[in-house]
Design a protein around this motif. Structure first.
Motif, PDB file in Angstrom:
ATOM      1  N   SER A  15       6.024   5.948 -12.916  1.00 51.19           N
ATOM      2  CA  SER A  15       5.050   5.304 -12.033  1.00 51.19           C
ATOM      3  C   SER A  15       3.738   6.076 -12.143  1.00 51.19           C
ATOM      4  O   SER A  15       3.688   7.174 -12.700  1.00 51.19           O
ATOM      5  CB  SER A  15       5.528   5.341 -10.585  1.00 51.19           C
TER       6      SER A  15
ATOM      7  N   PRO B 202     -11.621  -2.450 -11.666  1.00 50.91           N
ATOM      8  CA  PRO B 202     -11.418  -1.005 -11.865  1.00 50.91           C
ATOM      9  C   PRO B 202     -11.664  -0.497 -13.293  1.00 50.91           C
ATOM     10  O   PRO B 202     -12.273   0.557 -13.469  1.00 50.91           O
ATOM     11  CB  PRO B 202      -9.959  -0.797 -11.453  1.00 50.91           C
TER      12      PRO B 202
ATOM     13  N   THR C 257      -7.543  -5.113  -5.565  1.00 50.37           N
ATOM     14  CA  THR C 257      -6.213  -5.208  -6.207  1.00 50.37           C
ATOM     15  C   THR C 257      -5.089  -5.467  -5.203  1.00 50.37           C
ATOM     16  O   THR C 257      -4.011  -5.895  -5.596  1.00 50.37           O
ATOM     17  CB  THR C 257      -5.878  -3.929  -6.996  1.00 50.37           C
TER      18      THR C 257
ATOM     19  N   ASP D 127      15.271   5.386   0.444  1.00 50.03           N
ATOM     20  CA  ASP D 127      14.728   4.668   1.597  1.00 50.03           C
ATOM     21  C   ASP D 127      15.132   3.186   1.538  1.00 50.03           C
ATOM     22  O   ASP D 127      14.635   2.439   0.707  1.00 50.03           O
ATOM     23  CB  ASP D 127      13.195   4.806   1.584  1.00 50.03           C
TER      24      ASP D 127
ATOM     25  N   ASN E 221      16.952   4.362  -4.659  1.00 51.32           N
ATOM     26  CA  ASN E 221      15.950   4.911  -3.759  1.00 51.32           C
ATOM     27  C   ASN E 221      16.636   5.300  -2.458  1.00 51.32           C
ATOM     28  O   ASN E 221      17.533   4.592  -1.992  1.00 51.32           O
ATOM     29  CB  ASN E 221      14.857   3.850  -3.495  1.00 51.32           C
TER      30      ASN E 221
ATOM     31  N   GLY F  66       2.751  -0.478 -15.074  1.00 56.02           N
ATOM     32  CA  GLY F  66       2.057  -1.058 -13.933  1.00 56.02           C
ATOM     33  C   GLY F  66       0.722  -1.632 -14.300  1.00 56.02           C
ATOM     34  O   GLY F  66       0.376  -1.721 -15.485  1.00 56.02           O
TER      35      GLY F  66
ATOM     36  N   SER G  41       8.727   3.547  -5.196  1.00 57.93           N
ATOM     37  CA  SER G  41       8.726   2.755  -3.963  1.00 57.93           C
ATOM     38  C   SER G  41       8.583   1.259  -4.226  1.00 57.93           C
ATOM     39  O   SER G  41       9.071   0.449  -3.445  1.00 57.93           O
ATOM     40  CB  SER G  41       7.608   3.244  -3.036  1.00 57.93           C
TER      41      SER G  41
HETATM   42  C1  LIG Z   1      -6.175  -0.008  -8.803  1.00 54.47           C
HETATM   43  C2  LIG Z   1      -4.804   0.601  -8.736  1.00 54.47           C
HETATM   44  C3  LIG Z   1      -4.011   0.587  -9.867  1.00 54.47           C
HETATM   45  C4  LIG Z   1      -2.714   1.130  -9.836  1.00 54.47           C
HETATM   46  N1  LIG Z   1      -1.949   1.077 -10.976  1.00 54.47           N
HETATM   47  C5  LIG Z   1      -0.679   1.518 -10.929  1.00 54.47           C
HETATM   48  C6  LIG Z   1       0.180   1.438 -12.065  1.00 54.47           C
HETATM   49  O1  LIG Z   1      -0.217   0.993 -13.152  1.00 54.47           O
HETATM   50  N2  LIG Z   1       1.450   1.859 -11.958  1.00 54.47           N
HETATM   51  C7  LIG Z   1       1.957   2.378 -10.796  1.00 54.47           C
HETATM   52  O2  LIG Z   1       3.140   2.744 -10.765  1.00 54.47           O
HETATM   53  N3  LIG Z   1       1.168   2.492  -9.718  1.00 54.47           N
HETATM   54  C8  LIG Z   1      -0.134   2.096  -9.759  1.00 54.47           C
HETATM   55  N4  LIG Z   1      -0.923   2.258  -8.662  1.00 54.47           N
HETATM   56  C9  LIG Z   1      -0.435   3.116  -7.552  1.00 54.47           C
HETATM   57  C10 LIG Z   1       0.508   2.426  -6.595  1.00 54.47           C
HETATM   58  O3  LIG Z   1      -0.242   1.829  -5.564  1.00 54.47           O
HETATM   59  C11 LIG Z   1       1.471   3.460  -5.972  1.00 54.47           C
HETATM   60  O4  LIG Z   1       0.711   4.475  -5.363  1.00 54.47           O
HETATM   61  C12 LIG Z   1       2.426   4.105  -6.967  1.00 54.47           C
HETATM   62  O5  LIG Z   1       3.082   3.113  -7.733  1.00 54.47           O
HETATM   63  C13 LIG Z   1       3.450   4.918  -6.228  1.00 54.47           C
HETATM   64  O6  LIG Z   1       4.301   5.577  -7.122  1.00 54.47           O
HETATM   65  P1  LIG Z   1       5.774   5.966  -6.685  1.00 54.47           P
HETATM   66  O7  LIG Z   1       6.525   4.741  -6.315  1.00 54.47           O
HETATM   67  O8  LIG Z   1       6.339   6.812  -7.765  1.00 54.47           O
HETATM   68  O9  LIG Z   1       5.545   6.930  -5.443  1.00 54.47           O
HETATM   69  P2  LIG Z   1       5.815   6.689  -3.895  1.00 54.47           P
HETATM   70  O10 LIG Z   1       5.180   5.459  -3.420  1.00 54.47           O
HETATM   71  O11 LIG Z   1       5.472   7.967  -3.236  1.00 54.47           O
HETATM   72  O12 LIG Z   1       7.370   6.446  -3.826  1.00 54.47           O
HETATM   73  C14 LIG Z   1       8.335   7.419  -4.070  1.00 54.47           C
HETATM   74  C15 LIG Z   1       9.677   6.826  -3.722  1.00 54.47           C
HETATM   75  O13 LIG Z   1      10.706   7.723  -4.058  1.00 54.47           O
HETATM   76  C16 LIG Z   1      11.692   7.679  -3.064  1.00 54.47           C
HETATM   77  N5  LIG Z   1      12.397   8.970  -3.096  1.00 54.47           N
HETATM   78  C17 LIG Z   1      11.902  10.204  -2.813  1.00 54.47           C
HETATM   79  N6  LIG Z   1      12.834  11.144  -3.019  1.00 54.47           N
HETATM   80  C18 LIG Z   1      13.963  10.507  -3.416  1.00 54.47           C
HETATM   81  C19 LIG Z   1      15.261  10.933  -3.781  1.00 54.47           C
HETATM   82  N7  LIG Z   1      15.610  12.231  -3.774  1.00 54.47           N
HETATM   83  N8  LIG Z   1      16.167  10.001  -4.132  1.00 54.47           N
HETATM   84  C20 LIG Z   1      15.840   8.686  -4.148  1.00 54.47           C
HETATM   85  N9  LIG Z   1      14.615   8.229  -3.829  1.00 54.47           N
HETATM   86  C21 LIG Z   1      13.685   9.126  -3.472  1.00 54.47           C
HETATM   87  C22 LIG Z   1      10.960   7.437  -1.773  1.00 54.47           C
HETATM   88  O14 LIG Z   1      11.801   6.826  -0.821  1.00 54.47           O
HETATM   89  C23 LIG Z   1       9.838   6.506  -2.236  1.00 54.47           C
HETATM   90  O15 LIG Z   1      10.206   5.146  -2.094  1.00 54.47           O
HETATM   91  C24 LIG Z   1      -2.220   1.728  -8.659  1.00 54.47           C
HETATM   92  C25 LIG Z   1      -3.028   1.741  -7.516  1.00 54.47           C
HETATM   93  C26 LIG Z   1      -4.302   1.198  -7.534  1.00 54.47           C
HETATM   94  C27 LIG Z   1      -5.124   1.215  -6.282  1.00 54.47           C
END
Ligand SMILES: Cc1cc2nc3c(=O)[nH]c(=O)nc-3n(C[C@H](O)[C@H](O)[C@H](O)COP(=O)(O)OP(=O)(O)OC[C@H]3O[C@@H](n4cnc5c(N)ncnc54)[C@H](O)[C@@H]3O)c2cc1C
Ligand SMILES: Nc1ncnc2c1ncn2[C@@H]1O[C@H](COP(=O)(O)O)[C@@H](O)[C@H]1O
Lengths: 327, 251
Positions: A235, B37, B13, A289, A287, A251, A268
């Motif tokens: 991610s 963006p 977005t 959550d 996950n 993404g 997430s």
């Molecule tokens: C213009 C723009 C473009 C974007 N482009 C992208 C893109 O291309 N790709 C992308 O991915 N995001 C993109 N994003 C970001 C996106 O909005 C999120 O912030 C991002 O995807 C979050 O990454 P994540 O799910 O890894 O982290 P988080 O949202 O922090 O989620 C982490 C997850 O892990 C879980 N977790 C934690 N510890 C454990 C464990 N031990 N066991 C099981 N589960 C656990 C939590 O419950 C949580 O659900 C963009 C945002 C913007 C504004």
């Protein structure tokens, strides 16, 4: 008024996306009652081009030469447009790979054609092609038709079935086109270390998000990936944290993938992440959550700690394979 | 050096997509608009070049409704010198070719050494306008560029392809499309915002070009059938594996 497929090869090897595109082109041509032409550009590809016969090409028009050893947009677009004119193509299909995305608009511009990029479905309706493509980062789709002009369409890899090769080898015919002076050149290619299959071409992807907790923990994903023949993705949160290279990001601002199986681990499920993977055939979420939005798009989910679930999954697959090997 | 950056006004977005009554366009009710963006990467890169090479000028070009002057001002506040708005109330009914032809006309008139675009706009997601414009102008194009170097009538770009990074060199004038990672776009400073108010924006009607494609429907994607939570923790692993093999046939 024919359908022309431009089949992509790299270093003499035709890519799976090329097979998918040829197969789809053959299907469309059949439905339209239009002739199908298949063409390829490269050097030393006359032998490998015959393999396109397995996917519906009876003949492959090959533009051969040193000028086509490396991909260069200007020269390739000029040659492709020339071939399209000679076969009176109304419809030109390419794979939406990094090469196809670069080439298709340049060919369309040269042909006075419309561009329909990154199609995920094609149909023949009222005797004309209707393409479906995602917009707004996959939050919506448009159905698009020609407004009278020829169309250049790119097809999202992994979405259209290539099927198993069936037909006999295709005949290969060389076509000569006038050379196009190129004002650009490739000065280097750095292969990504240890990666043989690109995310966009992988049939199974295991992606890890912020929940992975740190770069060292991706080891457990890599072990799982090795067992199930997957490629590891990420991610944006884990890319921005510097845990994984940007080329791994799935993404809206990363890669768009549609593997047979996508496992989202500690992700997430933000809308921008879903933009890149929601056309995957089967989605699995792991996950801790239960409220995480990823569960809304997942076909199967496990609520739990990834550090417990992932190694258990790897172990279970390993045991199963051993049992099958013994049987 | 003379530079052009093409920027598009797009819905933020996180916009929730609702289909308008016409069945083919986005319902603009309550939509917040931003600079696409990827276009910010293009503008930022151009500003950095301009800051490095004395005597340079950066022109921001947008095709959009009158309201798109706001997005042009944002870029002027970041540091661009002037703007050109090709005004079209129905800009969102345009397709790649009808946008590209209009932009190519404006670029030809401005006559830059380098024209920068975003990799793709985040509403139409075509990644088409940049290379389309390049071909219309007869210029080389470097797409999806993550690192850019300039020198001696040349531009060199690092671009990611499947499984590798390619380094490509092109003679100027050229087109570049910006990939994420090229830079970190700056936020406009207060001083920049004040200065932007005095910078010129040339507003003129966009050439009325007929699109070559037509949208017959805008739809929400098919909803995925509700999934199931197989279970909790590692006890659920055998059942997940069974479902993946027998039901989904994905392993
Ligand atoms: C213009 C723009 C473009 C974007 N482009 C992208 C893109 O291309 N790709 C992308 O991915 N995001 C993109 N994003 C970001 C996106 O909005 C999120 O912030 C991002 O995807 C979050 O990454 P994540 O799910 O890894 O982290 P988080 O949202 O922090 O989620 C982490 C997850 O892990 C879980 N977790 C934690 N510890 C454990 C464990 N031990 N066991 C099981 N589960 C656990 C939590 O419950 C949580 O659900 C963009 C945002 C913007 C504004
Ligand atoms: N209406 C527009 N005005 C200015 N630039 C545009 C417009 N539409 C597209 N572009 C540029 O072309 C790039 C690719 O857009 P697209 O082909 O729509 O994905 C964008 O990132 C912009 O730089």
């Amino acid at each position: 008024m024919s359908v022309l497929v431009l089949a992509e090869q790299r270093q003499g090897q035709f890519r799976r996306a090329a097979f998918e595109t040829v197969r789809e082109g053959a299907r469309l041509a059949g439905q339209l009652g239009a002739p199908l032409h298949v063409a390829a550009l490269g050097s030393g590809i006359e032998k490998s081009a015959a393999a396109l016969g397995g996917y519906g090409a009876t003949k492959v028009l090959v533009v051969e030469g040193d000028a086509y050893t490396a991909y260069l947009g200007e020269a390739w677009a000029a040659a492709a447009a020339e071939v399209a004119k000679r076969v009176s193509a109304r419809t030109l299909l390419l794979a939406a790979t990094s090469l196809g995305k670069d080439l298709a608009p340049q060919v369309a511009a040269r042909l006075g054609a419309g561009l329909v990029a990154d199609c995920v479905a094609l149909a023949v309706t009222d005797g004309e092609i209707e393409a479906t493509r995602p917009v707004f980062a996959g939050k919506a789709r448009v159905r698009v038709r020609s407004a009278g002009a020829p169309l250049v369409l790119t097809l999202r890899p992994n979405v259209f079935p290539a099927g198993n090769p069936t037909g006999p080898p295709a005949a290969v015919e060389r076509v000569e086109v006038p050379p196009c002076p190129a004002r650009s050149r490739v000065v280097g290619v750095e292969t990504a270390a240890g990666r043989t299959v690109d995310l966009t071409e992988a049939s199974i992807i295991v992606s890890g998000g912020r929940g992975m907790g740190g770069p060292e923990n991706y080891r457990i994903l890599e072990e799982l990936a090795r067992e199930i023949g997957a490629v590891v993705g990420a991610s944006r949160a884990s890319v921005d944290a510097g845990w994984r290279p940007h080329s791994d990001q799935v993404g809206q601002t990363g890669k768009t993938v549609s593997p047979n199986l996508y496992l989202a681990v500690g992700i997430s499920g933000a809308i921008q992440h879903l933009a890149g993977m929601r056309t995957s055939k089967v989605i699995v979420a792991i996950n801790k959550d239960p409220e995480a939005p990823i569960f809304k798009v997942a076909d199967y989910g496990i609520v739990g700690d990834l550090f417990e679930v992932v190694p258990a999954l790897t172990e279970a697959v390993r045991k199963r394979k051993a049992a099958e090997g013994a049987a | 050096m003379k530079l052009v950056a093409c920027v598009k006004r797009v819905p933020a977005t996180d916009t929730r997509v609702r289909v308008a009554a016409d069945g083919v366009s986005l319902d603009p009710q309550g939509v917040e608009w931003i600079v696409s963006p990827y276009d910010e990467f293009a503008v930022e890169e151009a500003i950095r070049i301009r800051e490095k090479l004395a005597g340079s000028e950066l022109v921001v070009v947008s095709l959009g409704p009158a309201e798109a002057a706001k997005e042009i001002r944002t870029c002027l506040a970041m540091g661009a010198d002037r703007g050109v708005l090709l005004e079209d109330r129905a800009a969102y009914a345009r397709d790649v070719s009808s946008v590209a032809e209009a932009l190519a006309g404006a670029i030809r008139e401005i006559g830059p050494d380098l024209a920068l675009f975003g990799r793709q706009s985040v509403d139409s997601d075509s990644a088409g306008v940049g290379p389309f414009v390049a071909a219309l102008l007869g210029w080389p194009v470097l797409t999806f560029v993550r690192k850019l170097e300039l020198g001696d009538g040349l531009v060199r770009g690092h671009r990611e392809i499947e499984g590798a990074t390619e380094v490509v060199e092109a003679r100027l004038p050229a087109v570049v499309t910006a990939e994420k990672g090229l830079n970190e776009p700056r936020y406009p400073s207060l001083k920049g915002i004040m200065a932007a108010k005095k910078k010129p924006v040339d507003i003129r009607p966009a050439p009325p070009l007929a699109p070559r494609t037509r949208v017959v429907a805008l739809e929400l994607p098919p909803v995925r059938p509700p999934g199931k939570v197989v279970g909790k923790g590692k006890e659920a692993v055998p059942e997940l594996l069974r479902l993946l093999r027998e039901e989904a046939k994905a392993l």
